[in-house]
Design a protein around this motif. Structure first.
Motif, PDB file in Angstrom:
ATOM      1  N   PHE A   1       0.854  -1.182   0.000  1.00 24.39           N
ATOM      2  CA  PHE A   1       0.000   0.000   0.000  1.00 24.39           C
ATOM      3  C   PHE A   1       0.891   1.232   0.000  1.00 24.39           C
ATOM      4  O   PHE A   1       1.920   1.256   0.673  1.00 24.39           O
ATOM      5  N   VAL A   2       0.494   2.244  -0.740  1.00 23.94           N
ATOM      6  CA  VAL A   2       1.155   3.544  -0.717  1.00 23.94           C
ATOM      7  C   VAL A   2       0.093   4.518  -0.235  1.00 23.94           C
ATOM      8  O   VAL A   2      -0.950   4.667  -0.881  1.00 23.94           O
ATOM      9  N   GLY A   3       0.339   5.142   0.905  1.00 27.49           N
ATOM     10  CA  GLY A   3      -0.710   5.926   1.544  1.00 27.49           C
ATOM     11  C   GLY A   3      -1.819   4.975   1.942  1.00 27.49           C
ATOM     12  O   GLY A   3      -1.565   3.896   2.475  1.00 27.49           O
TER      13      GLY A   3
ATOM     14  N   LEU B   1       6.584  10.046  -7.499  1.00 28.32           N
ATOM     15  CA  LEU B   1       8.032  10.049  -7.695  1.00 28.32           C
ATOM     16  C   LEU B   1       8.495  11.406  -8.224  1.00 28.32           C
ATOM     17  O   LEU B   1       9.445  12.000  -7.703  1.00 28.32           O
ATOM     18  N   LEU B   2       7.827  11.915  -9.249  1.00 22.68           N
ATOM     19  CA  LEU B   2       8.229  13.194  -9.850  1.00 22.68           C
ATOM     20  C   LEU B   2       8.079  14.365  -8.878  1.00 22.68           C
ATOM     21  O   LEU B   2       8.844  15.325  -8.935  1.00 22.68           O
ATOM     22  N   ALA B   3       7.108  14.275  -7.979  1.00 21.72           N
ATOM     23  CA  ALA B   3       6.898  15.325  -6.984  1.00 21.72           C
ATOM     24  C   ALA B   3       7.936  15.250  -5.860  1.00 21.72           C
ATOM     25  O   ALA B   3       8.042  16.175  -5.053  1.00 21.72           O
ATOM     26  N   GLY B   4       8.690  14.155  -5.804  1.00 26.61           N
ATOM     27  CA  GLY B   4       9.689  14.004  -4.746  1.00 26.61           C
ATOM     28  C   GLY B   4       9.075  13.883  -3.363  1.00 26.61           C
ATOM     29  O   GLY B   4       9.665  14.297  -2.380  1.00 26.61           O
ATOM     30  N   GLN B   5       7.893  13.295  -3.313  1.00 21.68           N
ATOM     31  CA  GLN B   5       7.183  13.175  -2.043  1.00 21.68           C
ATOM     32  C   GLN B   5       7.578  11.899  -1.299  1.00 21.68           C
ATOM     33  O   GLN B   5       7.606  10.817  -1.891  1.00 21.68           O
ATOM     34  N   GLN B   6       7.858  12.039  -0.026  1.00 21.11           N
ATOM     35  CA  GLN B   6       8.020  10.861   0.822  1.00 21.11           C
ATOM     36  C   GLN B   6       6.617  10.301   1.062  1.00 21.11           C
ATOM     37  O   GLN B   6       5.665  11.061   1.204  1.00 21.11           O
TER      38      GLN B   6
ATOM     39  N   ASP C   1       4.932  -1.180   8.415  1.00 19.67           N
ATOM     40  CA  ASP C   1       4.677   0.174   7.947  1.00 19.67           C
ATOM     41  C   ASP C   1       5.943   1.022   8.063  1.00 19.67           C
ATOM     42  O   ASP C   1       6.782   0.774   8.929  1.00 19.67           O
ATOM     43  N   GLY C   2       6.020   2.055   7.241  1.00 19.21           N
ATOM     44  CA  GLY C   2       7.113   3.006   7.363  1.00 19.21           C
ATOM     45  C   GLY C   2       7.012   4.105   6.325  1.00 19.21           C
ATOM     46  O   GLY C   2       6.145   4.096   5.449  1.00 19.21           O
ATOM     47  N   SER C   3       7.934   5.057   6.424  1.00 22.16           N
ATOM     48  CA  SER C   3       8.056   6.133   5.444  1.00 22.16           C
ATOM     49  C   SER C   3       9.094   5.727   4.417  1.00 22.16           C
ATOM     50  O   SER C   3      10.122   5.138   4.770  1.00 22.16           O
ATOM     51  N   ALA C   4       8.839   6.062   3.167  1.00 21.83           N
ATOM     52  CA  ALA C   4       9.766   5.665   2.103  1.00 21.83           C
ATOM     53  C   ALA C   4       9.775   6.704   0.994  1.00 21.83           C
ATOM     54  O   ALA C   4       8.864   7.515   0.863  1.00 21.83           O
ATOM     55  N   TRP C   5      10.839   6.618   0.205  1.00 23.96           N
ATOM     56  CA  TRP C   5      10.957   7.393  -1.020  1.00 23.96           C
ATOM     57  C   TRP C   5      10.733   6.446  -2.187  1.00 23.96           C
ATOM     58  O   TRP C   5      11.269   5.340  -2.192  1.00 23.96           O
TER      59      TRP C   5
END
Length: 159
Positions: free
Chosen positions: A16-18, A85-90, A117-121
């Motif tokens: 899942f992303v978000g 990806l293009l927005a550079g959002q974590q 779960d975690g934060s990623a680029w």
């Protein structure tokens, strides 16, 4: 518990992303690594190396069929992934057992299975468009900080 002895089918593990499940996924991976440092000394026994963990890292990746159009409220398509990806959002990501409609609902709250779960680029997205084949893409997400284990109704556990 009953779920702990059950083999999980690949289609029931999703990324899942978000709050959206990656739509049209054909495979996904979670990789967790320990960074080791050699601590061998002249006092070490024999010719055996000695190691200690000095850091940890994690990543997720997903392969999916390319669909640039809309899905539904629960699915993330290729175009949306590329936009992030293009927005550079974590992004917040989750790797978990799923079920329900289109196999896109986390089962963490209804089973004994954990989710991570975690934060990623989003650091890589590759599109493949071979003649007479379904277009597909693969995306790589690199963890930024801790990968956290969450269990049914329980506290968040640091990994």
């Amino acid at each position: 518990m009953k779920d702990q002895n059950k083999v999980i089918k690949g289609q029931n593990l999703r990324v899942f992303v978000g709050d959206k499940c990656v739509a049209f996924a054909t495979s996904c991976q979670l990789q967790v690594s320990a960074n080791l440092e050699d601590t061998s000394t002249k006092d070490s026994t024999g010719s055996w190396d000695e190691q200690e963990i000095v850091g940890k890292s994690w990543s997720m990746s997903v392969d999916a069929l390319y669909n640039a159009g809309g899905t539904d409220a629960t699915g993330l398509n290729a175009q949306e992934m590329l936009d992030l990806l293009l927005a550079g959002q974590q992004v917040q990501v989750r790797f978990c057992v799923t079920g329900g409609a289109q196999n896109r609902q986390s089962q963490t709250e209804t089973s004994s299975m954990a989710e991570y779960d975690g934060s990623a680029w989003i650091n890589d997205l590759n599109v493949t468009a071979a003649n007479k084949s379904n277009a597909s893409y693969s995306a790589s997400l690199t963890g930024n900080g801790a990968l956290v284990k969450r269990v049914k109704g329980g506290p968040v556990l640091d990994s």
